[in-house]
Design a protein around this motif. Structure first.
Motif, PDB file in Angstrom:
ATOM      1  N   LEU A  86      41.571  43.351  48.335  1.00  0.00           N
ATOM      2  CA  LEU A  86      42.994  43.526  48.624  1.00  0.00           C
ATOM      3  C   LEU A  86      43.639  42.196  48.993  1.00  0.00           C
ATOM      4  O   LEU A  86      44.760  41.884  48.539  1.00  0.00           O
ATOM      5  N   SER A  87      42.954  41.387  49.778  1.00  0.00           N
ATOM      6  CA  SER A  87      43.486  40.072  50.155  1.00  0.00           C
ATOM      7  C   SER A  87      43.643  39.175  48.932  1.00  0.00           C
ATOM      8  O   SER A  87      44.631  38.439  48.813  1.00  0.00           O
ATOM      9  N   PHE A  88      42.688  39.252  48.036  1.00  0.00           N
ATOM     10  CA  PHE A  88      42.745  38.414  46.838  1.00  0.00           C
ATOM     11  C   PHE A  88      43.958  38.761  45.977  1.00  0.00           C
ATOM     12  O   PHE A  88      44.682  37.869  45.528  1.00  0.00           O
ATOM     13  N   TYR A  89      44.203  40.038  45.752  1.00  0.00           N
ATOM     14  CA  TYR A  89      45.327  40.416  44.891  1.00  0.00           C
ATOM     15  C   TYR A  89      46.672  40.180  45.566  1.00  0.00           C
ATOM     16  O   TYR A  89      47.664  39.906  44.891  1.00  0.00           O
ATOM     17  N   TRP A  90      46.719  40.258  46.894  1.00  0.00           N
ATOM     18  CA  TRP A  90      47.947  39.857  47.586  1.00  0.00           C
ATOM     19  C   TRP A  90      48.191  38.367  47.382  1.00  0.00           C
ATOM     20  O   TRP A  90      49.328  37.927  47.167  1.00  0.00           O
ATOM     21  N   ASP A 104      52.308  36.369  29.509  1.00  0.00           N
ATOM     22  CA  ASP A 104      52.230  37.713  30.070  1.00  0.00           C
ATOM     23  C   ASP A 104      52.560  37.703  31.566  1.00  0.00           C
ATOM     24  O   ASP A 104      51.964  38.447  32.353  1.00  0.00           O
ATOM     25  N   PHE A 105      53.527  36.874  31.948  1.00  0.00           N
ATOM     26  CA  PHE A 105      53.896  36.736  33.365  1.00  0.00           C
ATOM     27  C   PHE A 105      54.294  38.086  33.958  1.00  0.00           C
ATOM     28  O   PHE A 105      53.835  38.473  35.041  1.00  0.00           O
ATOM     29  N   LYS A 106      55.153  38.824  33.255  1.00  0.00           N
ATOM     30  CA  LYS A 106      55.607  40.121  33.763  1.00  0.00           C
ATOM     31  C   LYS A 106      54.456  41.122  33.841  1.00  0.00           C
ATOM     32  O   LYS A 106      54.363  41.894  34.798  1.00  0.00           O
ATOM     33  N   GLU A 107      53.582  41.098  32.838  1.00  0.00           N
ATOM     34  CA  GLU A 107      52.452  42.012  32.837  1.00  0.00           C
ATOM     35  C   GLU A 107      51.496  41.706  33.985  1.00  0.00           C
ATOM     36  O   GLU A 107      50.895  42.625  34.565  1.00  0.00           O
ATOM     37  N   GLN A 108      51.355  40.416  34.331  1.00  0.00           N
ATOM     38  CA  GLN A 108      50.505  40.054  35.460  1.00  0.00           C
ATOM     39  C   GLN A 108      51.064  40.606  36.766  1.00  0.00           C
ATOM     40  O   GLN A 108      50.311  41.115  37.615  1.00  0.00           O
ATOM     41  N   ILE A 109      52.383  40.512  36.932  1.00  0.00           N
ATOM     42  CA  ILE A 109      53.001  41.058  38.147  1.00  0.00           C
ATOM     43  C   ILE A 109      52.773  42.565  38.221  1.00  0.00           C
ATOM     44  O   ILE A 109      52.415  43.104  39.285  1.00  0.00           O
ATOM     45  N   ILE A 110      52.980  43.264  37.095  1.00  0.00           N
ATOM     46  CA  ILE A 110      52.748  44.713  37.072  1.00  0.00           C
ATOM     47  C   ILE A 110      51.298  45.025  37.421  1.00  0.00           C
ATOM     48  O   ILE A 110      51.003  45.949  38.194  1.00  0.00           O
ATOM     49  N   HIS A 111      50.375  44.237  36.882  1.00  0.00           N
ATOM     50  CA  HIS A 111      48.951  44.458  37.154  1.00  0.00           C
ATOM     51  C   HIS A 111      48.634  44.264  38.629  1.00  0.00           C
ATOM     52  O   HIS A 111      47.938  45.085  39.245  1.00  0.00           O
ATOM     53  N   ILE A 116      47.273  46.569  43.869  1.00  0.00           N
ATOM     54  CA  ILE A 116      47.470  46.658  45.318  1.00  0.00           C
ATOM     55  C   ILE A 116      47.797  48.089  45.734  1.00  0.00           C
ATOM     56  O   ILE A 116      47.266  48.610  46.732  1.00  0.00           O
ATOM     57  N   ILE A 117      48.672  48.754  44.969  1.00  0.00           N
ATOM     58  CA  ILE A 117      49.009  50.142  45.279  1.00  0.00           C
ATOM     59  C   ILE A 117      47.777  51.035  45.177  1.00  0.00           C
ATOM     60  O   ILE A 117      47.533  51.904  46.036  1.00  0.00           O
ATOM     61  N   LEU A 118      46.967  50.818  44.138  1.00  0.00           N
ATOM     62  CA  LEU A 118      45.766  51.621  43.966  1.00  0.00           C
ATOM     63  C   LEU A 118      44.774  51.392  45.098  1.00  0.00           C
ATOM     64  O   LEU A 118      44.167  52.342  45.614  1.00  0.00           O
ATOM     65  N   LEU A 119      44.594  50.149  45.497  1.00  0.00           N
ATOM     66  CA  LEU A 119      43.666  49.849  46.584  1.00  0.00           C
ATOM     67  C   LEU A 119      44.119  50.501  47.884  1.00  0.00           C
ATOM     68  O   LEU A 119      43.314  51.129  48.593  1.00  0.00           O
ATOM     69  N   CYS A 120      45.402  50.338  48.194  1.00  0.00           N
ATOM     70  CA  CYS A 120      45.921  50.921  49.443  1.00  0.00           C
ATOM     71  C   CYS A 120      45.850  52.447  49.413  1.00  0.00           C
ATOM     72  O   CYS A 120      45.397  53.081  50.376  1.00  0.00           O
ATOM     73  N   PHE A 121      46.285  53.038  48.306  1.00  0.00           N
ATOM     74  CA  PHE A 121      46.302  54.498  48.239  1.00  0.00           C
ATOM     75  C   PHE A 121      44.888  55.072  48.253  1.00  0.00           C
ATOM     76  O   PHE A 121      44.625  56.070  48.931  1.00  0.00           O
ATOM     77  N   SER A 122      43.973  54.451  47.487  1.00  0.00           N
ATOM     78  CA  SER A 122      42.607  54.964  47.464  1.00  0.00           C
ATOM     79  C   SER A 122      41.941  54.855  48.828  1.00  0.00           C
ATOM     80  O   SER A 122      41.091  55.682  49.187  1.00  0.00           O
ATOM     81  N   TRP A 123      42.349  53.846  49.618  1.00  0.00           N
ATOM     82  CA  TRP A 123      41.802  53.725  50.974  1.00  0.00           C
ATOM     83  C   TRP A 123      42.342  54.835  51.870  1.00  0.00           C
ATOM     84  O   TRP A 123      41.573  55.490  52.589  1.00  0.00           O
ATOM     85  N   PHE A 124      43.657  55.063  51.813  1.00  0.00           N
ATOM     86  CA  PHE A 124      44.254  56.091  52.661  1.00  0.00           C
ATOM     87  C   PHE A 124      43.819  57.500  52.249  1.00  0.00           C
ATOM     88  O   PHE A 124      43.655  58.381  53.104  1.00  0.00           O
ATOM     89  N   ALA A 125      43.652  57.729  50.947  1.00  0.00           N
ATOM     90  CA  ALA A 125      43.261  59.048  50.455  1.00  0.00           C
ATOM     91  C   ALA A 125      41.748  59.232  50.419  1.00  0.00           C
ATOM     92  O   ALA A 125      41.262  60.270  49.961  1.00  0.00           O
TER      93      ALA A 125
END
Length: 279
Positions: A86-90, A104-111, A116-125
């Protein structure tokens, strides 16, 4: 106008602007440094991911990912693996503006945002078991790509080409085979056998689908590079902006000789469309 004011020829003014524009492009040294630290991280992350998951029963039987859910204990190695990833992707999200900018600058931001959303959500859920498998799967090919970039920037073309072949094979197997047919099947089908679908189920799998679409997008670039390799062209990062080559002194001399003077190729004048004139 600039040519009249400066006393330079039109070709010299164009060359000055081209050189000035190339000064803003990243140097090979900067690209090499970026690839080096990413290679170091991805390699360590992959080894750590294997250490965290390879001895777990759900690594071999994906149905065990949901065994006992939602009450599943989290061991310290899983905690630290999550926090480091999580720290790395932040850090990638914050540094993307100063890193080497690619097509692919925009695609990198989306990725990065989706990860980050997946990591946070999977941790909370408490989707931690599935999360560790997904992270380890992604890290399996990234360090190969960065190592190929390093050798490419260092001028070791043969080593770069060989590493790229290995990377392409691993990427296709992990991102386009294992990811959709094993991991996505695990997160979409198996949970429904144990409990009814809820908002988190739909949200998590939607974000996983976003990542999978990005994998297909990047696979397109990889196949383009593979095509160039097969046809004998040099392997380079398709996402990088190419620097324009400066005109030779012979071109400047010929261009300044007059409007009617043209460069010759095999004895024929070159037209505006850069094709030799046929007899």
């Amino acid at each position: 106008l600039l040519s009249r004011q400066s006393g330079l020829s039109g070709r010299q003014v164009e060359r000055w602007f081209r050189r000035r524009r190339n000064q803003d492009r990243p140097s090979l040294l900067k690209k090499f440094r970026e690839a080096s630290w990413r290679f170091t991280y991805y390699l360590i992350a992959f080894v750590a991911g294997m250490a965290v998951t390879v001895d777990k029963p759900w690594f071999y039987d994906l149905r065990k990912v949901w065994e006992g859910y939602p009450i599943q204990s989290i061991i310290p190695s899983q905690y630290w693996y999550y926090m480091i990833e999580l720290s790395f992707y932040w850090s990638l999200l914050f540094s993307i503006a100063s890193d080497v900018k690619r097509k692919d600058f925009k695609e990198q931001i989306i990725h990065h945002v989706a990860t980050i959303i997946l990591l946070c959500f999977s941790w909370f859920a408490n989707y931690v078991r599935a999360g560790t498998l997904i992270m380890a799967l992604h890290d399996a090919s990234d360090y190969l790509l960065e190592s190929a970039k390093m050798f490419n920037y260092a001028g070791w073309k043969n080593t770069c080409n060989n590493l790229f072949i290995v990377f392409a094979i691993v990427f296709i197997i992990t991102r386009l085979v294992i990811m959709p047919f094993w991991i996505l099947h695990c997160t979409m089908i198996y949970p429904l056998e144990l409990y009814p679908a809820f908002f988190g189920y739909y949200f998590f799998n939607f974000m996983m689908a976003v990542l999978q679409m990005l994998h297909i997008f990047w696979a397109y670039f990889i196949l383009r590079m593979a095509h160039k390799f097969i046809t004998g062209k040099l392997i380079e990062d398709e996402r990088s902006d190419r620097e324009e080559t400066e005109s030779s002194e012979g071109e400047e001399t010929a261009a300044g000789a007059g409007a009617k003077s043209r460069l010759l190729a095999n004895g024929h004048p070159i037209l505006n469309n850069n094709h030799p004139k046929n007899d």
